[in-house]
Design a protein around this motif. Sequence first.
Motif, short mmCIF file in Angstrom:
data_model
loop_
_atom_site.label_atom_id
_atom_site.label_comp_id
_atom_site.label_asym_id
_atom_site.label_seq_id
_atom_site.Cartn_x
_atom_site.Cartn_y
_atom_site.Cartn_z
N UNK A 209 -0.08 -3.27 4.94
CA UNK A 209 -0.25 -2.11 4.07
C UNK A 209 -0.51 -2.64 2.67
N UNK A 210 -1.64 -2.30 2.08
CA UNK A 210 -1.96 -2.76 0.74
C UNK A 210 -1.39 -1.84 -0.31
N UNK A 211 -0.83 -2.40 -1.38
CA UNK A 211 -0.23 -1.59 -2.44
C UNK A 211 -0.50 -2.23 -3.79
N UNK A 212 -0.88 -1.39 -4.76
CA UNK A 212 -1.06 -1.88 -6.12
C UNK A 212 -2.42 -1.56 -6.70
N UNK A 213 -2.46 -0.58 -7.60
CA UNK A 213 -3.69 -0.27 -8.32
C UNK A 213 -4.75 0.46 -7.52
N UNK A 214 -4.36 1.11 -6.41
CA UNK A 214 -5.33 1.75 -5.53
C UNK A 214 -5.39 3.25 -5.82
N UNK A 215 -5.95 3.59 -6.96
CA UNK A 215 -5.90 4.98 -7.40
C UNK A 215 -7.09 5.83 -7.03
N UNK A 216 -8.11 5.25 -6.40
CA UNK A 216 -9.27 6.06 -6.02
C UNK A 216 -9.83 5.56 -4.70
N UNK A 217 -10.80 6.33 -4.17
CA UNK A 217 -11.32 6.02 -2.85
C UNK A 217 -11.99 4.66 -2.77
N UNK A 220 -9.32 2.02 -2.46
CA UNK A 220 -8.71 2.10 -1.14
C UNK A 220 -9.62 1.47 -0.10
N UNK A 221 -10.91 1.82 -0.15
CA UNK A 221 -11.86 1.25 0.79
C UNK A 221 -11.92 -0.27 0.67
N UNK A 222 -11.85 -0.77 -0.56
CA UNK A 222 -11.88 -2.22 -0.77
C UNK A 222 -10.65 -2.90 -0.16
N UNK A 223 -9.48 -2.26 -0.29
CA UNK A 223 -8.26 -2.82 0.30
C UNK A 223 -8.34 -2.82 1.82
N UNK A 224 -8.87 -1.76 2.40
CA UNK A 224 -9.01 -1.70 3.85
C UNK A 224 -10.00 -2.76 4.33
N UNK A 225 -11.06 -2.96 3.57
CA UNK A 225 -12.04 -3.99 3.93
C UNK A 225 -11.47 -5.39 3.78
N UNK A 226 -10.48 -5.55 2.89
CA UNK A 226 -9.88 -6.87 2.64
C UNK A 226 -8.79 -7.22 3.65
N UNK A 227 -8.52 -6.31 4.59
CA UNK A 227 -7.55 -6.64 5.63
C UNK A 227 -6.38 -5.69 5.78
N UNK A 228 -6.26 -4.70 4.90
CA UNK A 228 -5.17 -3.74 5.02
C UNK A 228 -5.46 -2.74 6.15
N UNK A 337 -8.36 11.52 -1.47
CA UNK A 337 -8.45 10.06 -1.48
C UNK A 337 -8.92 9.53 -0.13
N UNK A 338 -8.47 10.15 0.95
CA UNK A 338 -8.92 9.73 2.27
C UNK A 338 -10.42 9.98 2.44
N UNK A 339 -10.86 11.11 1.97
CA UNK A 339 -12.29 11.45 2.06
C UNK A 339 -13.12 10.48 1.19
N UNK A 340 -12.66 10.21 -0.03
CA UNK A 340 -13.36 9.29 -0.91
C UNK A 340 -13.42 7.89 -0.31
N UNK A 341 -12.33 7.46 0.32
CA UNK A 341 -12.28 6.13 0.91
C UNK A 341 -13.27 6.02 2.07
N UNK A 342 -13.33 7.05 2.90
CA UNK A 342 -14.30 7.03 4.01
C UNK A 342 -15.72 6.94 3.48
#
Length: 347
Positions: A209-217, A220-228, A337-342
């Motif tokens: 679970x990635x945490x820290x500075x993830x205030x927009x989609x 969030x997408x970048x954290x998911x792409x990085x392995x979260x 945020x979920x919609x923006x991340x997708x």
Amino acid sequence: MFTLAELTAPIIAAPMAGGASTPELVAAVNAAGGLGYLAAGYRTAAAMTEQIAAARKLTDRPFGVNLFVPGSTDPAALAEVAGYREALRPEAEQLGVALPEQIAADDEDWDAKIAALLMDPVPVVSYSFGLPTAAEAAALRRAGTTQVATVTSAAEARAAARLGMDALCVQGPEAGGHRGTHSAAAEPGTEPLLALLGSVRAAVDLPLIGAGGLGDGARIAAALAAGADAVQLGTAYLLAEEAGTSAPHRAALTDPAFTETALTRAFTGRVARGLRNRFIDRHADRAPVAYPEVHHLTAPLRAAAARAGDLQSMHLWAGTSYRAARAAAAGEITERLSREARSAGAS
């Protein structure tokens, strides 16, 4: 046992001790497909169980409870608390409060909390500031509870994996509030979250679970792409309608006078990130590495500042993306945020 794959939105509302996390916030995030957390830090076991009961009345979906793992303070740091008290005394007198001369030992009511969570298990328990004992972890595992450890380095991740944690919350330096280092005296690493996710992913084979500075989609997408596998957001929910964030704290988050965040031990003795104000500037180099002793020392001063709306003397926890926080219902924040991340992940 609960797994992150059950989330329809890969978003977790961070446990924010001190009142911001509420049963209502938990329920709203859950209803939007995410996971809500109750914050047991700074609460007694009895207060924790009351919040659990309240959350169960509002949601039938899995939710989590976060525990602060108690630690010990070096005697040399403890000896410096008296000097810090004298440095703070003029401000306390100006606010009309007395600082405690003696600070009692505080174990976070740990044993009673573990006993309560074994007697009446919740779906998820997460740990900040350290790890449970092997026996405690095994007992909660037998009770069917999914356990998540907060880690700030690959070394902490390996220790959590050896203990049998089910998932890790990887907290980067961009996060608001306290860094979750397993030792209060440790100086947290500066590796940005996206890089840290890679380091931890290389060290252990656990859901992250990635945490820290993830205030927009996009973030969030970048954290998911990085392995979260999911992300945990705190600051993004501070302005939510269901959050227990104080009125002065809400005002500060949108006040243009606050232009940056800073890391400091000044309020609690532990490294934490908040909106930079005069209190941080005055005391950044004075606070001893004594947690939770400094937390208890400054508590009356911080409470008085909040009552007076004195934003320059309050702890205003916030992550680096605080400008992205929006006032709205928590469910709406989660869905947006979920919609923006997708959308960002697909582009």
